[in-house]
Design an enzyme around this catalytic site. Structure first.
Site, PDB file in Angstrom:
ATOM      1  N   ARG A 101       0.881  -1.175   0.000  1.00 22.14           N
ATOM      2  CA  ARG A 101       0.000   0.000   0.000  1.00 22.14           C
ATOM      3  C   ARG A 101       0.910   1.214   0.000  1.00 22.14           C
ATOM      4  O   ARG A 101       1.659   1.423   0.956  1.00 22.14           O
ATOM      5  CB  ARG A 101      -0.916  -0.007   1.219  1.00 22.14           C
ATOM      6  CG  ARG A 101      -1.687   1.283   1.399  1.00 22.14           C
ATOM      7  CD  ARG A 101      -2.798   1.182   2.413  1.00 22.14           C
ATOM      8  NE  ARG A 101      -3.923   0.433   1.877  1.00 22.14           N
ATOM      9  CZ  ARG A 101      -5.154   0.437   2.389  1.00 22.14           C
ATOM     10  NH1 ARG A 101      -5.419   1.170   3.455  1.00 22.14           N
ATOM     11  NH2 ARG A 101      -6.125  -0.261   1.848  1.00 22.14           N
ATOM     12  N   HIS A 128      -7.179   0.440  -6.580  1.00 22.21           N
ATOM     13  CA  HIS A 128      -7.377  -0.448  -5.427  1.00 22.21           C
ATOM     14  C   HIS A 128      -7.974  -1.762  -5.960  1.00 22.21           C
ATOM     15  O   HIS A 128      -9.146  -2.075  -5.727  1.00 22.21           O
ATOM     16  CB  HIS A 128      -8.311   0.242  -4.433  1.00 22.21           C
ATOM     17  CG  HIS A 128      -8.267  -0.332  -3.042  1.00 22.21           C
ATOM     18  ND1 HIS A 128      -7.447  -1.385  -2.678  1.00 22.21           N
ATOM     19  CD2 HIS A 128      -8.978  -0.006  -1.916  1.00 22.21           C
ATOM     20  CE1 HIS A 128      -7.647  -1.672  -1.403  1.00 22.21           C
ATOM     21  NE2 HIS A 128      -8.553  -0.856  -0.921  1.00 22.21           N
ATOM     22  N   GLN A 131      -9.807  -4.343  -3.680  1.00 23.54           N
ATOM     23  CA  GLN A 131     -11.144  -3.896  -3.311  1.00 23.54           C
ATOM     24  C   GLN A 131     -12.128  -4.245  -4.437  1.00 23.54           C
ATOM     25  O   GLN A 131     -13.225  -4.759  -4.183  1.00 23.54           O
ATOM     26  CB  GLN A 131     -11.127  -2.379  -3.068  1.00 23.54           C
ATOM     27  CG  GLN A 131     -12.463  -1.813  -2.652  1.00 23.54           C
ATOM     28  CD  GLN A 131     -12.888  -2.297  -1.280  1.00 23.54           C
ATOM     29  OE1 GLN A 131     -12.153  -2.166  -0.318  1.00 23.54           O
ATOM     30  NE2 GLN A 131     -14.084  -2.857  -1.177  1.00 23.54           N
ATOM     31  N   ASP A 221     -17.713   6.206  -1.347  1.00 28.18           N
ATOM     32  CA  ASP A 221     -16.441   6.157  -0.611  1.00 28.18           C
ATOM     33  C   ASP A 221     -16.258   7.540   0.008  1.00 28.18           C
ATOM     34  O   ASP A 221     -16.983   8.490  -0.325  1.00 28.18           O
ATOM     35  CB  ASP A 221     -15.304   5.819  -1.603  1.00 28.18           C
ATOM     36  CG  ASP A 221     -13.934   5.705  -0.940  1.00 28.18           C
ATOM     37  OD1 ASP A 221     -13.857   5.580   0.302  1.00 28.18           O
ATOM     38  OD2 ASP A 221     -12.909   5.745  -1.676  1.00 28.18           O
ATOM     39  N   CYS A 261     -16.630   0.879   0.411  1.00 27.14           N
ATOM     40  CA  CYS A 261     -15.401   0.097   0.645  1.00 27.14           C
ATOM     41  C   CYS A 261     -14.973   0.154   2.106  1.00 27.14           C
ATOM     42  O   CYS A 261     -14.205  -0.698   2.545  1.00 27.14           O
ATOM     43  CB  CYS A 261     -14.289   0.606  -0.260  1.00 27.14           C
ATOM     44  SG  CYS A 261     -13.922   2.346  -0.011  1.00 27.14           S
ATOM     45  N   ARG A 289     -13.368  -9.154   1.230  1.00 26.35           N
ATOM     46  CA  ARG A 289     -11.964  -8.817   0.968  1.00 26.35           C
ATOM     47  C   ARG A 289     -11.098 -10.049   1.199  1.00 26.35           C
ATOM     48  O   ARG A 289     -10.212 -10.377   0.410  1.00 26.35           O
ATOM     49  CB  ARG A 289     -11.500  -7.668   1.888  1.00 26.35           C
ATOM     50  CG  ARG A 289     -12.119  -6.309   1.589  1.00 26.35           C
ATOM     51  CD  ARG A 289     -11.691  -5.785   0.228  1.00 26.35           C
ATOM     52  NE  ARG A 289     -10.245  -5.743   0.086  1.00 26.35           N
ATOM     53  CZ  ARG A 289      -9.457  -4.744   0.504  1.00 26.35           C
ATOM     54  NH1 ARG A 289     -10.001  -3.681   1.051  1.00 26.35           N
ATOM     55  NH2 ARG A 289      -8.142  -4.796   0.340  1.00 26.35           N
TER      56      ARG A 289
HETATM   57  N1   CP Z   1     -11.291  -0.748   2.123  1.00 23.94           N
HETATM   58  C1   CP Z   1     -10.030  -0.763   2.577  1.00 23.94           C
HETATM   59  O1   CP Z   1      -9.057  -0.903   1.828  1.00 23.94           O
HETATM   60  O2   CP Z   1      -9.916  -0.624   3.917  1.00 23.94           O
HETATM   61  P1   CP Z   1      -8.555  -0.395   4.732  1.00 23.94           P
HETATM   62  O3   CP Z   1      -8.052   0.972   4.358  1.00 23.94           O
HETATM   63  O4   CP Z   1      -8.940  -0.503   6.163  1.00 23.94           O
HETATM   64  O5   CP Z   1      -7.570  -1.455   4.317  1.00 23.94           O
HETATM   65  N1  NVA Z   2     -10.356   6.309  -1.329  1.00 22.80           N
HETATM   66  C1  NVA Z   2      -9.953   5.877  -0.011  1.00 22.80           C
HETATM   67  C2  NVA Z   2     -10.115   4.406   0.106  1.00 22.80           C
HETATM   68  C3  NVA Z   2      -9.745   3.816   1.445  1.00 22.80           C
HETATM   69  C4  NVA Z   2      -9.900   2.328   1.467  1.00 22.80           C
HETATM   70  C5  NVA Z   2      -8.520   6.295   0.236  1.00 22.80           C
HETATM   71  O1  NVA Z   2      -7.693   6.168  -0.678  1.00 22.80           O
HETATM   72  O2  NVA Z   2      -8.225   6.759   1.340  1.00 22.80           O
END
Ligand code: CP
Ligand code: NVA
Length: 324
Positions: A101, A128, A131, A221, A261, A289
């Site tokens: 990440r 993502h 997701q 989101d 999400c 997930r």
């Molecule tokens: N939806 C998602 O990726 O959640 P986290 O940021 O908690 O991993």
């Molecule tokens: N769009 C959000 C998704 C988190 C899972 C972010 O990038 O923070």
């Protein structure tokens, strides 16, 4: 070497195979069976941003498959202590997968460019894909075949929106974005989807009854993603008319299902009433997930000859994988 930096890295047939594996592994898991198909496989996790779902679902998922995960903290010195080449080539000596990440999409692409260990994107500013796998699994399980259905993403044309827009194109779903024009998905994102999937049906609108007409799923989101905190006030005012609430949902038909999400900022992009309502799939979506990522890890092991389809079938479990 196969990676999952975005859903562009897999074909439509491969996406279906991953979803089929995920669905089967979920059914087994719910029946209390956890076959150790990834015994002694090791997953390294490299996170520059916070996470609950991605981190825990990968850790729990590989553990349930007989493998293990290790969370790498800042002390490993990624992007600070040595070159990316040295970093990833050494990591590949120890582990079978890396989930990353990152603040920047390019950082994940750089790790994958050395082709020494499968890299899985655990979220970047652009994409993502894990997701989106879970989202597709959730929709398929809620509504059956996805071809011809519609997902309307309400809010920001962000990483999550772009990934599910591509996912929709791959399974024959219409994608609509409903939100303020200045936060639409960039045209180049849409063009890249259309270049690969010319029949993709994608549109963006600021008009609720246009965007939500015919929606089978309404997805939202946060308005301010991780890393955009300085823009929060501006975003709150731009997105306020697009809160996913009962009034907005009057523009959709009554069977429209709700996706998010998570994490959610309740009272901003979505109301308690909607996220906790009868049509909400969000808890199941978060649970998926783990099932989707188990499917992905198994599929990657099959691609790299670390596991054979006959091993799966020979485990005494009937598992129609749909793998060609
Ligand atoms: N939806 C998602 O990726 O959640 P986290 O940021 O908690 O991993
Ligand atoms: N769009 C959000 C998704 C988190 C899972 C972010 O990038 O923070």
């Amino acid at each position: 070497m196969r990676h999952l930096i975005s859903l562009f890295d897999i074909s439509q047939q491969e996406l279906h195979a991953i979803l089929n594996i995920s669905e089967q592994i979920k059914a087994l898991s719910l029946a209390g069976r956890r076959p150790a198909w990834l015994q002694r496989r090791v997953l390294a996790m490299l996170f520059e941003k916070p996470s609950l779902r991605t981190r825990v679902s990968f850790e729990a998922g590989i553990d349930q498959l007989g493998g293990s995960a290790m969370f790498l903290g800042q002390d490993v010195g990624w992007q600070s202590r040595e070159s990316t080449a040295d970093f990833v080539r050494v990591l590949a000596q120890y582990v079978d997968y890396v989930v990353c990440r990152a603040k920047s999409h390019k950082s994940v692409e750089d790790l994958a460019s050395f082709n020494v260990v499968p890299i899985i994107n655990g979220l970047t500013d652009q994409s993502h894909p894990c997701q989106a796998l879970a989202d597709l699994l959730t929709m398929r399980q809620a509504s059956g075949p996805l071809d011809g259905r519609q997902l309307t993403f309400v809010g920001d044309g962000n990483n999550v929106a772009r990934s599910i827009a591509l996912g929709c194109a791959m399974v024959g779903m219409r994608f609509r974005l409903l939100g303020p024009k200045s936060y639409f998905m960039p045209q180049e994102s849409i063009d890249s989807i259309l270049a690969r999937y010319p029949n993709a049906d994608i549109d963006q609108s600021e008009v609720p009854h246009v965007g939500l007409a015919d929606a089978d799923f309404a997805y939202t989101d946060v308005w301010t993603s991780m890393g955009q905190e300085a823009e929060m006030k501006l975003r709150q005012s731009a997105f306020r008319p697009f809160q996913l609430n009962a009034a907005l949902l009057k523009h959709a038909h009554k069977n429209c299902k709700i996706l998010h999400c998570l994490p959610a900022r309740r009272g901003e992009e979505i109301t308690d009433e909607v996220i906790d309502g009868k049509s909400s799939l969000v808890v199941e979506q978060a649970g998926n997930r783990m099932h989707a990522q188990k499917g992905l890890l198994i599929w990657l092991a099959l691609q790299h000859d670390q596991l054979s389809a006959s091993e799966l079938e020979g485990s005494g479990i009937e598992l129609p994988l749909g793998i060609s």
